[in-house]
Design an enzyme around this catalytic site. Structure first.
Site, mmCIF file in Angstrom:
data_model
loop_
_atom_site.group_PDB
_atom_site.id
_atom_site.type_symbol
_atom_site.label_atom_id
_atom_site.label_comp_id
_atom_site.label_asym_id
_atom_site.label_seq_id
_atom_site.Cartn_x
_atom_site.Cartn_y
_atom_site.Cartn_z
ATOM 1 C CG HIS A 106 -1.987 1.052 1.132
ATOM 2 N ND1 HIS A 106 -1.748 2.375 1.464
ATOM 3 C CD2 HIS A 106 -3.289 0.998 0.746
ATOM 4 C CE1 HIS A 106 -2.853 3.074 1.281
ATOM 5 N NE2 HIS A 106 -3.801 2.267 0.846
ATOM 6 C CD GLU A 182 -5.639 1.357 -2.762
ATOM 7 O OE1 GLU A 182 -6.683 1.561 -2.140
ATOM 8 O OE2 GLU A 182 -4.545 1.133 -2.207
#
Length: 267
Positions: A106, A182
């Site tokens: 992430h 993302e």
């Protein structure tokens, strides 16, 4: 209840990051499980649903999800399976307690904790060797200012993916992954990336995965301020969502599952 075993059309997941306390996390998971146990999009197997709570909540959340069909994920793992690594959590232990998949790379881990490509590749390897499905986050930092630059975003994020899986591929242990696209510039933003941008980049990642037989069976989903309405606007061209704060209310998850069910009916 007999649950369908068909290949899901959509994959939808939620990471709680570090927003909730322990009691609220368990109550939230119980509410999501209740929705999943009766929602047609989950019970007929058309949607694969997963949740990723904090580490201390993994075992009670696993219990809360019993019989719901919802998969359990962890927010990170160590690249090592055991040893003197204070504060780390091993993939071996995650598998032992019933975790199904693990989030890796992430943007917050990369920026706040300075995880390198080598660190990420080691974690992907650890996930595979412990039979955990890697949920690999990729995303470009700079927003495209012209439609022609979408191809640059695809090139950047697929290169990230290739670097992250290269150690596992070299050792012959790679398999299906969940790729969470993302864009860094959309994380925490008031709204997700533009719909046409999302659709184009997801398509580019899917095309790239088609050239990687080691990763056959992988799926691509969108994160970055994702929420209700996005699947509908995508018109069946978005393969799933990775949700954050817009899913803190379980009712939002129900709304998104309703969208998924409607898209299936319209297909």
């Amino acid at each position: 209840m007999t649950r369908a075993t068909a290949t899901p059309r959509l994959t939808i997941g939620v990471s709680l990051k570090m927003y909730f306390g322990h009691a609220r996390t368990i109550a939230w998971a119980e509410a999501v499980a209740d929705i999943a146990r009766t929602h047609p999009a989950v019970t007929d197997g058309s949607v694969e649903l997963f949740v990723i709570p904090t580490f201390p909540s993994l075992v009670p959340v696993r219990a809360a999800l019993t019989g719901s069909g919802v998969l359990l994920g962890a927010q990170d793992l160590a690249w090592a399976d055991e040893g003197a690594f204070t504060g780390e959590v091993s993939g071996r232990e995650l598998a032992e307690i019933g975790v199904d998949l693990v989030e890796i790379a992430h943007a917050e881990r990369r920026s706040l904790f300075h995880e390198s490509d080598q660190d990420v590749a080691g974690k992907v390897h650890a996930a595979f060797r412990n039979h955990l499905r890697p949920l690999i986050c990729v995303g470009e930092s700079t927003r495209a200012s012209h439609p022609d630059q979408i191809a640059d975003a695809v090139t950047e994020v697929t290169a990230q993916l290739d670097r992250f899986v290269q150690t596992a591929v070299a050792d012959g242990i790679a398999g299906p992954v969940v790729v969470a696209y993302e864009p860094v510039w959309a994380i925490g933003a008031p709204a997700p990336a533009p719909d046409d941008h999302i659709v184009a980049v997801l398509a580019g990642i899917e095309a790239h995965l088609a050239t990687r037989p080691e990763l056959a069976g992988s799926v691509v989903i969108y994160g970055g301020s994702a929420g209700p309405g996005l699947l509908t606007r995508g018109g069946g061209r978005i393969g799933g969502l990775f949700l954050g704060r817009f899913a803190h209310d379980p009712a939002a998850i129900r709304t998104i599952l309703d969208e998924a069910e409607q898209l299936g009916a319209d297909a």
